[in-house]
Design an enzyme around this catalytic site. Structure first.
Site, PDB file in Angstrom:
ATOM      1  N   ARG A 174       8.112  12.046   5.561  1.00  0.00           N
ATOM      2  CA  ARG A 174       8.885  11.049   6.333  1.00  0.00           C
ATOM      3  C   ARG A 174       9.571  10.020   5.454  1.00  0.00           C
ATOM      4  O   ARG A 174      10.268   9.138   5.925  1.00  0.00           O
ATOM      5  CB  ARG A 174       7.959  10.394   7.354  1.00  0.00           C
ATOM      6  N   VAL A 196       3.172   1.686   5.475  1.00  0.00           N
ATOM      7  CA  VAL A 196       2.718   3.083   5.558  1.00  0.00           C
ATOM      8  C   VAL A 196       1.208   3.081   5.735  1.00  0.00           C
ATOM      9  O   VAL A 196       0.473   2.624   4.848  1.00  0.00           O
ATOM     10  CB  VAL A 196       3.088   3.865   4.280  1.00  0.00           C
ATOM     11  N   HIS A 203     -10.366   2.401  10.639  1.00  0.00           N
ATOM     12  CA  HIS A 203      -9.470   1.336  10.128  1.00  0.00           C
ATOM     13  C   HIS A 203      -8.017   1.632  10.529  1.00  0.00           C
ATOM     14  O   HIS A 203      -7.290   0.781  11.035  1.00  0.00           O
ATOM     15  CB  HIS A 203      -9.612   1.306   8.602  1.00  0.00           C
ATOM     16  N   TRP A 260       0.843  -1.197   0.000  1.00  0.00           N
ATOM     17  CA  TRP A 260       0.000   0.000   0.000  1.00  0.00           C
ATOM     18  C   TRP A 260       0.880   1.249   0.000  1.00  0.00           C
ATOM     19  O   TRP A 260       1.955   1.246   0.599  1.00  0.00           O
ATOM     20  CB  TRP A 260      -0.871   0.033   1.253  1.00  0.00           C
TER      21      TRP A 260
HETATM   22  O1  LIG Z   1      -0.521  -0.835   4.433  1.00  0.00           O
HETATM   23  C1  LIG Z   1      -1.654  -0.340   4.519  1.00  0.00           C
HETATM   24  N1  LIG Z   1      -2.742  -1.143   4.555  1.00  0.00           N
HETATM   25  C2  LIG Z   1      -3.990  -0.616   4.643  1.00  0.00           C
HETATM   26  N2  LIG Z   1      -5.051  -1.456   4.656  1.00  0.00           N
HETATM   27  C3  LIG Z   1      -4.937  -2.844   4.235  1.00  0.00           C
HETATM   28  C4  LIG Z   1      -4.583  -3.767   5.392  1.00  0.00           C
HETATM   29  O2  LIG Z   1      -3.255  -3.525   5.850  1.00  0.00           O
HETATM   30  C5  LIG Z   1      -4.688  -5.222   4.939  1.00  0.00           C
HETATM   31  O3  LIG Z   1      -3.737  -5.451   3.913  1.00  0.00           O
HETATM   32  C6  LIG Z   1      -6.070  -5.583   4.440  1.00  0.00           C
HETATM   33  O4  LIG Z   1      -7.039  -5.194   5.415  1.00  0.00           O
HETATM   34  C7  LIG Z   1      -6.224  -7.068   4.143  1.00  0.00           C
HETATM   35  O5  LIG Z   1      -5.916  -7.816   5.293  1.00  0.00           O
HETATM   36  C8  LIG Z   1      -4.172   0.778   4.731  1.00  0.00           C
HETATM   37  N3  LIG Z   1      -5.447   1.378   4.871  1.00  0.00           N
HETATM   38  O6  LIG Z   1      -6.506   0.673   4.953  1.00  0.00           O
HETATM   39  O7  LIG Z   1      -5.559   2.641   4.885  1.00  0.00           O
HETATM   40  C9  LIG Z   1      -2.996   1.612   4.693  1.00  0.00           C
HETATM   41  O8  LIG Z   1      -3.069   2.869   4.758  1.00  0.00           O
HETATM   42  N4  LIG Z   1      -1.791   1.023   4.589  1.00  0.00           N
END
Ligand SMILES: O=c1[nH]c(NC[C@H](O)[C@H](O)[C@H](O)CO)c([N+](=O)[O-])c(=O)[nH]1
Length: 165
Positions: A136, A89, A97, A26
């Site tokens: 950052r 990140v 969430h 992500w």
């Molecule tokens: O690495 C991230 N995962 C995010 N969500 C996904 C989460 O880490 C899992 O991969 C997903 O829920 C599946 O398990 C993020 N947000 O939801 O905003 C994020 O900002 N960064």
């Protein structure tokens, strides 16, 4: 002089240090800069390129399990890691969430060190805005921009050399 305080600019023999980096996918632009910053610092401190291995997970929530299994599978293959750097990140959206993932992943990574008996560097950015994340990672327009990946690379070398097996 209290022993230990003067260790800020300590140099370490990192020639045999083996580092595993596991990064989420992500927020790719920020992730790529952080990973590059960590790798460049590791190389600058004497870690050999062949001793840096990288894997990825879908998102920050998968970092604790992915990092644990990466260390275990690397060990099972006859190699071993001296330190791991999970990198993710999280950027706050308009739901809770962010809060739930940030808190649970932080605790899981802290506890992971006891499970795998390796230093786990805290490479999770938890940002309220995209601009904070860019800053950052040494990106964006902010004067105070600094790539935290570099700090994580330096911390990894120190922890591996001073407290490794
Ligand atoms: O690495 C991230 N995962 C995010 N969500 C996904 C989460 O880490 C899992 O991969 C997903 O829920 C599946 O398990 C993020 N947000 O939801 O905003 C994020 O900002 N960064």
């Amino acid at each position: 002089m209290i022993k230990g305080l003067g260790e800020v600019d300590q140099t370490y023999d990192a020639s045999s240090v083996k580092v595993g980096i596991v990064h989420a996918r992500w927020n790719k632009t920020v992730i790529d800069a952080l990973v590059q910053g960590a790798i460049e610092k590791l190389l600058a401190m004497g870690v050999k390129e062949k001793n840096i291995t990288v894997s990825t997970v879908p998102g920050a929530f998968e970092l604790p399990f992915g990092t644990q299994r990466f260390a275990e599978l690397t060990k099972a293959s006859g190699k071993h890691l001296d330190v791991v750097i999970p990198i993710g990140v999280l950027i706050k959206g308009d739901s809770m969430h962010f809060e739930y993932i940030s808190d649970s992943v932080t605790h899981a990574l802290m506890n992971l060190q006891k499970k795998i008996r390796l230093p786990v560097i805290f490479g999770l950015l938890t940002c309220l805005t995209e601009e904070q994340a860019l800053t950052r990672a040494g990106l964006g327009e902010s004067e105070g921009k600094h790539n935290h990946g570099e700090d994580w690379g330096a911390a990894a070398v120190e922890m591996a050399v001073k407290f490794g097996p």
